[in-house]
Design a protein around this motif. Structure first.
Motif, PDB file in Angstrom:
ATOM      1  N   LEU A  97      42.114  41.924  44.260  1.00  9.72           N
ATOM      2  CA  LEU A  97      40.987  42.678  44.830  1.00  9.72           C
ATOM      3  C   LEU A  97      41.500  43.697  45.843  1.00  9.72           C
ATOM      4  CD1 LEU A  97      38.254  39.925  45.335  1.00  9.72           C
ATOM      5  CD2 LEU A  97      38.080  41.943  43.875  1.00  9.72           C
ATOM      6  N   VAL A 127      35.489  44.698  42.858  1.00 11.99           N
ATOM      7  CA  VAL A 127      35.043  43.539  42.063  1.00 11.99           C
ATOM      8  C   VAL A 127      34.875  43.967  40.604  1.00 11.99           C
ATOM      9  CG1 VAL A 127      33.153  41.891  41.695  1.00 11.99           C
ATOM     10  CG2 VAL A 127      33.949  42.374  44.007  1.00 11.99           C
ATOM     11  N   TYR A 163      39.777  32.434  36.653  1.00 11.99           N
ATOM     12  CA  TYR A 163      39.935  33.556  37.576  1.00 11.99           C
ATOM     13  C   TYR A 163      38.655  34.405  37.613  1.00 11.99           C
ATOM     14  CZ  TYR A 163      44.846  32.980  38.755  1.00 11.99           C
ATOM     15  OH  TYR A 163      46.019  32.513  39.272  1.00 11.99           O
ATOM     16  N   ALA A 202      38.398  44.490  39.068  1.00 11.14           N
ATOM     17  CA  ALA A 202      39.090  43.215  38.816  1.00 11.14           C
ATOM     18  C   ALA A 202      38.422  42.471  37.661  1.00 11.14           C
ATOM     19  CB  ALA A 202      39.087  42.362  40.085  1.00 11.14           C
ATOM     20  N   SER A 203      37.075  42.511  37.594  1.00 12.52           N
ATOM     21  CA  SER A 203      36.386  41.837  36.489  1.00 12.52           C
ATOM     22  C   SER A 203      36.753  42.489  35.164  1.00 12.52           C
ATOM     23  CB  SER A 203      34.867  41.914  36.622  1.00 12.52           C
ATOM     24  OG  SER A 203      34.464  41.374  37.818  1.00 12.52           O
ATOM     25  N   VAL A 205      36.331  35.555  40.804  1.00 11.17           N
ATOM     26  CA  VAL A 205      35.989  36.954  41.147  1.00 11.17           C
ATOM     27  C   VAL A 205      34.484  37.134  41.244  1.00 11.17           C
ATOM     28  CG1 VAL A 205      36.012  39.318  40.266  1.00 11.17           C
ATOM     29  CG2 VAL A 205      38.072  37.962  40.165  1.00 11.17           C
ATOM     30  N   ARG A 206      33.765  36.427  40.352  1.00 10.55           N
ATOM     31  CA  ARG A 206      32.298  36.642  40.302  1.00 10.55           C
ATOM     32  C   ARG A 206      31.508  35.613  41.100  1.00 10.55           C
ATOM     33  NH1 ARG A 206      31.889  37.621  33.852  1.00 10.55           N
ATOM     34  NH2 ARG A 206      32.595  39.772  33.815  1.00 10.55           N
ATOM     35  N   VAL A 223      43.715  36.141  43.240  1.00  8.78           N
ATOM     36  CA  VAL A 223      42.499  36.958  43.122  1.00  8.78           C
ATOM     37  C   VAL A 223      42.376  37.856  44.355  1.00  8.78           C
ATOM     38  CG1 VAL A 223      39.980  36.918  42.991  1.00  8.78           C
ATOM     39  CG2 VAL A 223      41.315  35.314  41.628  1.00  8.78           C
TER      40      VAL A 223
END
Ligand code: PEP
Ligand code: MG
Length: 598
Positions: free
Chosen positions: A159, A71, A99, A74-75, A103-104, A155
């Motif tokens: 991940l 995470v 996006y 990707a962030s 992710v969050r 996404v």
């Protein structure tokens, strides 16, 4: 099967292989216009994910840490992408932001954590959770929601790649054409830095965020190419024709030459249209036409202004709802309209009240409807939810201090709806005046004429409204009793049906009798075959998507209003859509991009 390649896209051969030259021809879906000729760079497909992989209890902690790290990675990647996106446009950064939100999303993260704690591997837990969301999106009635399903897939893949420690960075040479199973908006931002020329992919929807970005950033793209990563090898010479959906690998000399010529013509065509920006929109015999733009977002207002629009004939304000996924606060809403009005100033901006319902945004509709297109849609919904409507009126009035906003009502079928809306506008004006807020006391209130009832009562509406705008998309849908989204009846849905043309004629005549302005803002306004017809029907105001403005201007500048009038007399006698097309084909219109194939 051996068949000649036809660049106009007429033949239906899907995969064609030339035994002599090694040339391969693939047919996909044209997703972003333009021609790219370069060397293929094939992205390796990811290993498949097993979404039911179980782990021993002692591995839970390490799988959790893999997931949290993924995470974070990707962030961080998306934050970097955000920096690049900001240099592009508001559309592009909005996409990257959406996006990041996925992710969050804490609900998604929590569920994945619970899945891992109950004994699933990090990869499986991510795959399982994102697939649930993807399926929900695919099954949504709203086509915009359906097209968002791909965001969840993107996404998820990102991940999983991060869990597998796969880096996003590829060694791509300049002038490559990317061949991939799918691409994400992030990929597009990354490849932009490497001077990539275009994209050819197996999956993706025409309205996926990746395609929207490819169009926004000017990359030619073709999607829906079956097994393209198997058919094309790294370093193959490849042509991507984003006009017709053809992809050619290892073209023979003749094909390559033809495409080089086509690419050159496309470039000349763009430049030629560019020269039109500052030229007047006037027919050969001196009739002036006002060209307006249909815009949904503030940055589209900029494109419209840059392409020479004289104002916005339609702002689909429900796009704000789709953008937020909810109803806005008064401040958000006021700011959105004010921003657009400022960017368009001093030219007019026509804000259409939320066209909620039907196939569009449906939050607030009390229950599932049997026939949503005939249900609580547009003005009907707004009068059912006066709280939402009054806030919108108030936001529009607050943004109207520059005196360049017009307000327009969708889906009107009875004049009482207009009267009631006017009463609410008056109420809001009184409230704002009491609070000392500045607004336009003479704001114009117009109606969309898009139901047969409104068309047949055009005289009454022309008398009561300040202006009319013809929504030919819905007018055709309702006149022909044909769902505009239903592929099974797509051959019946044609706004050039004589009955629709007759209604347009009635509406224009009624507006002229009452000295009120009338425009067309449905797709018919930009239809290449319809320009002369619309001028002949007496229209002097047309509103189209910004990208169609210059082509339309070119056609108007080539047309003679006198000849258009004669054409209208011929059209009056047409009884079938086919006859309408035959009459329209007799006029020597400049056919825009089709000329490129000549
Ligand atoms: C129309 O119906 O022609 C129109 C412009 O409105 P929309 O496409 O948003 O329904
Ligand atoms: Mg409509």
């Amino acid at each position: 099967m051996q068949e000649e390649i036809n660049l106009r896209g007429i033949i239906q051969v899907v995969h064609h292989r030339s035994a002599n030259t090694g040339m391969r021809i693939l047919k996909g879906v044209a997703a972003s216009p333009g021609i790219a000729v370069g060397r293929a760079f094939v992205l390796d497909p990811d290993l498949p994910v097993d979404d039911s992989q179980h782990i021993a209890p002692e591995r839970v902690a390490s799988e959790l840490s893999k997931f949290y790290n993924a995470v974070e990675t990707a962030s961080a990647e998306l934050m970097n992408a955000m920096e690049l996106a900001k240099r592009e446009s508001a559309t592009v950064s909005g996409i990257v932001e959406s996006y990041l939100l996925i992710v969050r999303d804490s609900a998604i993260v929590d569920t994945i954590v619970r899945r891992i704690e109950s004994g699933m591997s990090a990869e499986s837990a991510v795959a399982r959770e994102f697939d649930v969301h993807k399926t929900l999106m695919y099954n949504a009635r709203d086509p915009i929601m359906r097209s968002r399903a791909q965001d969840f897939e993107d996404v998820k893949e990102r991940l999983i790649a991060a869990i597998r420690n796969r880096t996003l960075v590829h060694m791509v040479e300049a002038d490559s054409v990317i061949v991939a199973s799918s691409i994400t908006p992030q990929d597009i931002l990354f490849f932009k830095q490497t001077q990539t020329l275009g994209f050819a992919t197996e999956v993706g929807g025409i309205n996926s965020h990746a395609c929207i970005m490819a169009r926004d950033m000017g990359f030619p793209a073709v999607i829906g190419l079956r097994d393209v990563t198997g058919e094309i090898q790294k370093d193959d010479v490849i042509i991507v024709d984003g006009y017709s959906g053809w992809v050619v690998a290892n073209p023979d000399e003749e094909t390559l030459e033809r495409y080089r010529h086509k690419a050159l013509k496309a470039e000349e065509y763009k430049q030629k249209l560019g020269e039109l920006i500052n030229k007047p929109t006037i027919t050969t015999d001196g009739v002036q036409i006002s060209l307006l733009a249909n815009v949904d977002t503030p940055d589209q207002v900029d494109s419209a202004v840059m392409t020479g629009a004289e104002g916005a004939g339609l702002v689909r304000s429900e796009m704000l709802l789709m953008h937020l996924g909810r109803y806005p606060t008064l401040e958000e809403e006021t700011e959105w309209y004010r921003d657009m009005a400022e960017r368009m100033y001093p030219m007019p901006l026509t804000i259409r009240a939320f066209d909620v319902g039907g196939d569009k945004f449906r939050q607030g509709i009390p229950h599932q409807e049997e026939n949503p297109a005939l249900g609580l849609r547009g003005i009907r919904f707004l009068l059912y939810r006066p709280d939402i409507f009054e806030q919108q009126i108030c936001a529009v009035l607050r943004a109207s201090m520059y005196r360049n906003i017009r307000f327009m009502l969708p889906m009107v079928s009875m004049v009482e709806e207009l009267d009631e809306a006017r009463r609410l506008v008056k109420l809001c004006q009184q409230g704002l005046a009491n609070d000392g807020v500045e607004f336009d006391p003479n704001i114009q209130i117009g109606v969309m004429i898009e139901t047969p009832a409104a068309a047949l009562s055009a005289d009454t509406f022309a008398e009561h409204a300040d202006f009319l705008s013809i929504g030919t998309n819905d007018l055709a849908q309702y006149a022909l009793a044909t769902d505009r989204l239903n592929e099974l009846v797509s051959d019946i849905f044609d706004a050039l049906h004589p009955s629709v043309i007759r209604m347009v004629r009635m509406i224009v005549d009624a507006a002229n009798r009452h000295n009120k302005s009338v425009s067309v803002c449905g797709e018919m306004a930009g239809h290449a075959a319809a320009t002369e017809m619309l001028i002949g029907l007496g229209l002097r105001e047309l509103s189209v998507a910004p990208r169609l403005l210059l082509e339309l201007k070119q056609r108007i500048r080539n047309a003679s209003a006198e000849k258009c009038k004669q054409l209208d007399h011929e059209l009056e006698h047409c009884n079938t859509t086919q006859e309408v097309y035959s009459v329209l084909n007799t006029i020597g219109t400049w056919r825009g991009k089709d000329d490129l194939d000549a």
